[in-house]
Motif scaffolding. Structure first.
Motif, PDB file in Angstrom:
ATOM      1  N   CYS A  72       0.803  -1.293   0.057  1.00 27.08           N
ATOM      2  CA  CYS A  72       0.086   0.063   0.056  1.00 27.08           C
ATOM      3  C   CYS A  72       0.836   1.278  -0.008  1.00 27.08           C
ATOM      4  N   THR A  73       2.110   1.248   0.598  1.00 30.33           N
ATOM      5  CA  THR A  73       2.803   2.125   0.734  1.00 30.33           C
ATOM      6  C   THR A  73       3.862   2.465  -0.598  1.00 30.33           C
ATOM      7  N   GLU A  74       4.190   1.113  -1.049  1.00 34.98           N
ATOM      8  CA  GLU A  74       5.206   1.394  -2.106  1.00 34.98           C
ATOM      9  C   GLU A  74       4.419   1.714  -3.469  1.00 34.98           C
ATOM     10  N   LEU A  75       3.059   1.356  -3.779  1.00 36.03           N
ATOM     11  CA  LEU A  75       2.475   1.325  -4.814  1.00 36.03           C
ATOM     12  C   LEU A  75       1.078   2.182  -4.613  1.00 36.03           C
ATOM     13  N   PRO A  76       1.524   3.680  -4.540  1.00 38.13           N
ATOM     14  CA  PRO A  76       0.471   4.543  -4.274  1.00 38.13           C
ATOM     15  C   PRO A  76      -0.049   4.722  -5.709  1.00 38.13           C
ATOM     16  N   LEU A  77      -1.638   5.332  -5.806  1.00 34.55           N
ATOM     17  CA  LEU A  77      -1.980   5.773  -7.112  1.00 34.55           C
ATOM     18  C   LEU A  77      -2.394   6.958  -6.837  1.00 34.55           C
ATOM     19  N   ALA A  78      -2.302   8.178  -7.343  1.00 35.69           N
ATOM     20  CA  ALA A  78      -2.665   9.531  -7.384  1.00 35.69           C
ATOM     21  C   ALA A  78      -4.324   9.524  -7.669  1.00 35.69           C
ATOM     22  N   ALA A  79      -5.064  10.590  -7.153  1.00 31.93           N
ATOM     23  CA  ALA A  79      -6.454  10.609  -7.251  1.00 31.93           C
ATOM     24  C   ALA A  79      -6.828  11.171  -8.561  1.00 31.93           C
ATOM     25  N   SER A  80      -5.688  11.675  -9.391  1.00 31.40           N
ATOM     26  CA  SER A  80      -6.197  11.797 -10.708  1.00 31.40           C
ATOM     27  C   SER A  80      -5.480  10.864 -11.889  1.00 31.40           C
ATOM     28  N   ALA A  81      -5.302   9.820 -11.272  1.00 32.07           N
ATOM     29  CA  ALA A  81      -4.723   8.616 -12.195  1.00 32.07           C
ATOM     30  C   ALA A  81      -5.707   8.380 -13.507  1.00 32.07           C
ATOM     31  N   PRO A  82      -5.383   8.190 -14.332  1.00 31.32           N
ATOM     32  CA  PRO A  82      -6.318   7.736 -15.789  1.00 31.32           C
ATOM     33  C   PRO A  82      -6.942   6.473 -15.372  1.00 31.32           C
ATOM     34  N   GLY A  83      -8.184   6.184 -15.729  1.00 32.94           N
ATOM     35  CA  GLY A  83      -8.839   4.775 -15.443  1.00 32.94           C
ATOM     36  C   GLY A  83      -9.653   5.167 -14.018  1.00 32.94           C
ATOM     37  N   GLY A  84      -9.281   5.836 -13.201  1.00 37.17           N
ATOM     38  CA  GLY A  84     -10.012   6.056 -12.072  1.00 37.17           C
ATOM     39  C   GLY A  84     -10.107   4.692 -11.181  1.00 37.17           C
ATOM     40  N   MET A  85     -11.168   4.467 -10.567  1.00 36.00           N
ATOM     41  CA  MET A  85     -11.078   3.507  -9.344  1.00 36.00           C
ATOM     42  C   MET A  85     -10.049   3.244  -8.666  1.00 36.00           C
ATOM     43  N   ILE A  86      -9.614   4.246  -7.812  1.00 33.14           N
ATOM     44  CA  ILE A  86      -8.281   4.640  -7.294  1.00 33.14           C
ATOM     45  C   ILE A  86      -8.227   3.554  -6.156  1.00 33.14           C
ATOM     46  N   ALA A  87      -9.330   3.666  -5.258  1.00 30.86           N
ATOM     47  CA  ALA A  87      -9.349   2.787  -4.084  1.00 30.86           C
ATOM     48  C   ALA A  87      -9.462   1.229  -4.230  1.00 30.86           C
ATOM     49  N   TYR A  88     -10.207   0.949  -5.494  1.00 25.73           N
ATOM     50  CA  TYR A  88     -10.523  -0.366  -5.909  1.00 25.73           C
ATOM     51  C   TYR A  88      -9.089  -0.972  -6.246  1.00 25.73           C
ATOM     52  N   ARG A  89      -8.313  -0.469  -7.165  1.00 26.19           N
ATOM     53  CA  ARG A  89      -7.351  -0.767  -7.819  1.00 26.19           C
ATOM     54  C   ARG A  89      -6.114  -1.004  -6.679  1.00 26.19           C
ATOM     55  N   ARG A  90      -5.986  -0.099  -5.785  1.00 30.05           N
ATOM     56  CA  ARG A  90      -4.979  -0.381  -4.595  1.00 30.05           C
ATOM     57  C   ARG A  90      -5.316  -1.415  -3.817  1.00 30.05           C
ATOM     58  N   ALA A  91      -6.567  -1.642  -3.558  1.00 36.97           N
ATOM     59  CA  ALA A  91      -6.907  -2.657  -2.829  1.00 36.97           C
ATOM     60  C   ALA A  91      -7.087  -4.085  -3.577  1.00 36.97           C
ATOM     61  N   LEU A  92      -6.994  -4.079  -5.047  1.00 38.44           N
ATOM     62  CA  LEU A  92      -6.837  -5.276  -5.844  1.00 38.44           C
ATOM     63  C   LEU A  92      -5.282  -5.590  -5.741  1.00 38.44           C
ATOM     64  N   VAL A  93      -4.427  -4.829  -5.611  1.00 37.84           N
ATOM     65  CA  VAL A  93      -2.830  -5.061  -5.517  1.00 37.84           C
ATOM     66  C   VAL A  93      -2.775  -5.914  -4.361  1.00 37.84           C
ATOM     67  N   VAL A  94      -3.512  -5.561  -3.248  1.00 35.52           N
ATOM     68  CA  VAL A  94      -3.258  -6.529  -1.968  1.00 35.52           C
ATOM     69  C   VAL A  94      -4.025  -7.588  -2.117  1.00 35.52           C
ATOM     70  N   SER A  95      -5.171  -7.765  -2.659  1.00 37.65           N
ATOM     71  CA  SER A  95      -6.089  -8.970  -2.956  1.00 37.65           C
ATOM     72  C   SER A  95      -5.198  -9.940  -3.799  1.00 37.65           C
ATOM     73  N   LEU A  96      -4.598  -9.486  -4.880  1.00 39.15           N
ATOM     74  CA  LEU A  96      -3.904 -10.506  -5.895  1.00 39.15           C
ATOM     75  C   LEU A  96      -2.989 -11.034  -5.256  1.00 39.15           C
ATOM     76  N   PHE A  97      -2.020 -10.104  -4.155  1.00 39.89           N
ATOM     77  CA  PHE A  97      -0.806 -10.785  -3.616  1.00 39.89           C
ATOM     78  C   PHE A  97      -1.493 -11.815  -2.588  1.00 39.89           C
ATOM     79  N   PHE A  98      -2.529 -11.619  -2.039  1.00 37.21           N
ATOM     80  CA  PHE A  98      -3.157 -12.613  -0.997  1.00 37.21           C
ATOM     81  C   PHE A  98      -3.247 -13.800  -1.621  1.00 37.21           C
ATOM     82  N   LYS A  99      -3.877 -13.634  -2.922  1.00 36.02           N
ATOM     83  CA  LYS A  99      -4.411 -14.935  -3.509  1.00 36.02           C
ATOM     84  C   LYS A  99      -3.151 -15.862  -4.018  1.00 36.02           C
TER      85      LYS A  99
END
Length: 260
Positions: free
Chosen positions: A75-102
Motif C-alpha cells: 500500500c505504501t510502495e504502490l500509491p495511486l494518485a487521485a487523478s490517475a487515468p482509469g479511476g477506481m483508485i481505491a479499488y485498484r489499490r485494494a486489488l494489489v493486496v488482494s492479488l498478492f494474498f491470492k
C-alpha cells in the motif's frame, strides 16, 4: 514458484483492471523466502515492480504474519494518485493486496502439498482462495428456418448468410492494421491529451516538440474548420480537438506527427 492473476470486468477476453505476477524461490526444503519478485500492471503507465517489499520478504518465513506485513508495504510502495487515468483508485489499490494474498494462498497450498509445510498451515476456510477458475468449454448453435424449395436462390429472406469476412478471420487471412508493412515516409501520430479535468485553452505552444528531431507537424483545432472539427454518431456535438475549453481529463487537445 510462479503465479499470475488478473482482475477484469469479464473473466475472458477483457483487459485487466489490475494484474499481478509473483516469482518466489525458497531455501532448500523450507518455507524461508530466498528471493522474490513481484510485478503489477494497472498501477502505472507501464508494469511496475515492488523492490522494497520484495527486499522486506527475503529471509522471512512464508506465513500469515509476513502476508500482513507485505500488504501494508505494498500500500505504501504502490500509491495511486487521485487523478490517475482509469479511476477506481481505491479499488485498484485494494486489488494489489488482494492479488498478492491470492498468490500467497496458492503458493502456501503448493508448499503444503509438497510436504514442506504442515497440512493445516493453510486454514480450510482459506483454501478456496487458492483455486483457479477454469472456463468450461463453450458450445453454441445457430438455428434457422428452411426455405421453400421454390424460393429463388437470389432471395436471402430466411437463408443463413455467412459474414463477408468470416472465412478470412477464421483462417487468419484477414489483414489488420498491425499486419500492414511500413511504407517509405510513414510517420506516427500521437495524441496530446489534457492533463486537467476542466480548463480553458489560452495558448497551444508546440515549439519544444517541433524542435525535436523527427517531429514533422503539430495539429489542433486551428487546422480544421469548425464543421470539420465536429464529430458524433448522430448529433455532431463533440470535437476532434478541444477548442477553447477542455471538459474532461484526457480529452484530445492536439496531435503530433513524427518519425517514431
Amino acid at each position: 514458484y510462479i503465479v499470475a492473476f488478473k482482475q477484469a470486468r469479464r473473466r475472458d477476453d477483457d483487459i485487466a483492471i489490475v494484474n499481478a505476477a509473483i516469482n518466489v524461490s525458497f531455501e532448500q526444503k523450507s518455507n524461508i523466502v530466498a528471493e522474490i519478485s513481484m510485478a503489477f500492471g494497472g498501477m502505472a503507465p507501464t508494469t511496475v515492480l515492488a523492490p522494497r517489499t520484495s527486499q522486506l520478504m527475503a529471509g522471512q518465513e512464508w506465513s500469515h504474519q509476513l502476508a500482513e506485513r507485505v500488504a501494508e508495504s505494498l500500500c505504501t510502495e504502490l500509491p495511486l494518485a487521485a487523478s490517475a487515468p482509469g479511476g477506481m483508485i481505491a479499488y485498484r489499490r485494494a486489488l494489489v493486496v488482494s492479488l498478492f494474498f491470492k498468490a500467497y494462498l496458492a503458493i502456501s497450498l503448493k508448499l503444503s502439498k509438497s510436504g514442506i509445510t504442515s497440512s493445516d498451515a493453510l486454514p480450510s476456510e482459506e483454501r478456496s482462495g487458492a483455486e483457479i477458475f477454469h472456463t468450461p468449454v463453450l458450445k453454441s448453435a445457430q438455428l434457422f428456418e428452411r426455405v421453400c424449395s421454390d424460393q429463388p436462390t437470389c432471395d436471402p429472406i430466411g437463408r443463413p448468410q455467412v459474414h463477408a469476412a468470416a472465412l478470412k478471420q477464421a483462417t487468419g487471412e484477414a489483414i489488420y492494421t498491425d499486419d500492414i508493412p511500413r511504407m517509405d515516409g510513414e510517420v506516427y501520430l500521437a495524441f496530446v491529451l489534457s492533463t486537467k479535468p476542466r480548463a480553458k485553452i489560452t495558448k497551444l505552444d508546440a515549439s519544444a516538440a517541433l524542435a525535436m528531431e523527427g517531429v514533422h507537424q503539430f495539429f489542433c483545432y486551428k487546422d480544421l474548420t469548425e464543421h470539420e472539427n465536429e464529430v458524433g454518431p448522430v448529433f455532431h456535438d463533440e470535437h476532434v480537438f478541444a477548442a477553447g475549453e477542455v471538459h474532461c481529463y484526457g480529452q484530445i487537445v492536439g496531435a503530433i506527427a513524427a518519425d517514431n
